[in-house]
Design an enzyme around this catalytic site. Structure first.
Site, short mmCIF file in Angstrom:
data_model
loop_
_atom_site.label_atom_id
_atom_site.label_comp_id
_atom_site.label_asym_id
_atom_site.label_seq_id
_atom_site.Cartn_x
_atom_site.Cartn_y
_atom_site.Cartn_z
N ASN A 102 -31.50 58.97 68.46
CA ASN A 102 -30.42 58.57 69.36
C ASN A 102 -30.58 57.11 69.78
O ASN A 102 -31.69 56.58 69.81
CB ASN A 102 -30.39 59.48 70.58
CG ASN A 102 -30.15 60.92 70.21
OD1 ASN A 102 -29.61 61.22 69.15
ND2 ASN A 102 -30.55 61.84 71.08
N VAL A 103 -29.47 56.51 70.15
CA VAL A 103 -29.49 55.09 70.55
C VAL A 103 -29.09 54.92 72.01
O VAL A 103 -28.72 53.83 72.44
CB VAL A 103 -28.57 54.26 69.63
CG1 VAL A 103 -29.09 54.26 68.20
CG2 VAL A 103 -27.11 54.75 69.67
N HIS A 119 -33.54 54.44 65.61
CA HIS A 119 -32.31 53.79 65.19
C HIS A 119 -31.86 52.68 66.15
O HIS A 119 -30.73 52.21 66.05
CB HIS A 119 -31.20 54.83 65.04
CG HIS A 119 -31.44 55.78 63.90
ND1 HIS A 119 -30.81 57.01 63.79
CD2 HIS A 119 -32.26 55.68 62.82
CE1 HIS A 119 -31.23 57.61 62.69
NE2 HIS A 119 -32.11 56.83 62.09
N CYS A 130 -28.94 33.74 63.97
CA CYS A 130 -30.14 33.14 64.56
C CYS A 130 -31.09 34.17 65.17
O CYS A 130 -32.15 33.81 65.67
CB CYS A 130 -29.75 32.11 65.61
SG CYS A 130 -29.00 32.82 67.11
N CYS A 181 -25.40 30.28 68.50
CA CYS A 181 -25.05 29.60 67.25
C CYS A 181 -23.63 29.91 66.76
O CYS A 181 -23.19 29.35 65.76
CB CYS A 181 -26.05 29.97 66.16
SG CYS A 181 -25.89 31.67 65.53
N SER A 219 -31.41 68.16 66.20
CA SER A 219 -31.16 67.39 64.98
C SER A 219 -31.02 68.30 63.78
O SER A 219 -31.86 69.19 63.56
CB SER A 219 -32.29 66.39 64.72
OG SER A 219 -32.09 65.69 63.50
N SER A 220 -29.98 68.08 62.99
CA SER A 220 -29.82 68.82 61.74
C SER A 220 -30.68 68.21 60.63
O SER A 220 -30.88 68.82 59.59
CB SER A 220 -28.35 68.81 61.31
OG SER A 220 -27.94 67.48 61.01
#
Length: 275
Positions: A102-103, A119, A130, A181, A219-220
């Protein structure tokens, strides 16, 4: 015969310290949708692919318009019972390392200290030119400032801060470049079609090596980035337990499989261990 909860409590007690692999099913109770159904198939159209994000300006514009809307909901999510139970297992010495796909950083918010965010973190952005980093909150403000009059209807919210919007509503959406940048800004997550950074993979693999067992939650493991750790544990003949609502790729190598709500199951096991 032991109940499934008793079996899980026994698994946790006799296999400490263990490694945990968590997935999207852990965070659904926090209001964050998951990707797959009970059979492991996609619930939605597949997310944007990394090469498309990098090479197609219109795809980036579409991504950031959807994410701009989705982040407003995603960023308000709070840890749920599953996150807190796993943090308690770490505090009591039962969990050594938590590897999450998960994020959302909700494991850390719940108090887990030894977390590998496989992840990445949706709460950060990074320049592809940059490599400058920034918080997503700051970039969200930049998106808002660049689009003061933009609006779109939302049809539904999707996993990882995505939102399904009206067709072509992104056409007038403006995407700011890097504040340093002017380069392309990307969420600091591993997109589909992008490789997980080697160090994270090595750190997670080392955690499985040093653990006595592996607990998979929510989770699968249909993606290899997570399944590889179940395969590693199985190759080392380490016990594997799975708590997930639906089929997983590791069902055939698990000694224990519980198809039930993650939060309810982990909380009940924690209560049993504490009694």
């Amino acid at each position: 015969m032991k109940s499934r909860i008793e079996a899980l409590a026994d698994f946790l007690a006799r296999n400490a310290p263990l490694a945990v692999l968590s997935g999207a099913g852990v965070s659904t109770a926090s209001g964050i949708p998951d990707y797959r159904d009970r059979n492991g198939d996609w619930k939605h159209a597949q997310p944007i692919q990394f090469p498309d994000f990098v090479n197609n300006a219109d795809s980036r514009k579409r991504y950031w318009a959807r994410s701009y809307v989705g982040w407003q909901r995603f960023s308000r999510a709070n840890p749920n019972a599953a996150h807190f139970a796993l943090a308690d297992f770490e505090a009591s010495g039962k969990v050594a390392t938590l590897i999450t796909q998960n994020v959302d950083r909700l494991h850390s918010a719940a108090g887990s200290q030894r977390v590998i965010d496989l992840h990445g973190d949706l709460g950060a952005v990074r320049c592809l030119g940059c490599d400058a980093s920034n918080t997503r909150g700051d970039y969200q403000q930049a998106l808002k400032d660049a689009n003061p009059d933009w609006h779109s209807d939302v049809f539904r919210y999707k996993p990882d801060g995505d939102a399904e919007l009206a067709d072509n509503s992104h056409a007038e959406f403006r995407v700011p470049g890097c504040r340093i940048c002017g380069g392309v800004v990307k969420p600091d997550v591993v997109m589909f079609g992008e490789n997980v950074p080697k160090k994270r993979v090595l750190d997670a693999s080392s955690a499985v090596d040093s653990a006595k067992a592996l607990l998979v939650v929510g989770s699968s493991m249909m993606l290899f980035s997570g399944f590889r750790f179940a395969r590693q544990a199985a190759a080392q003949r380490k016990p594997i337990a799975i708590v997930n609502q639906g089929r997983t790729r590791a069902d055939d190598v698990a000694e224990l499989k519980i198809e039930a709500d993650c939060g309810d199951t982990l909380s009940a096991a924690a209560a049993l261990l504490a009694s």
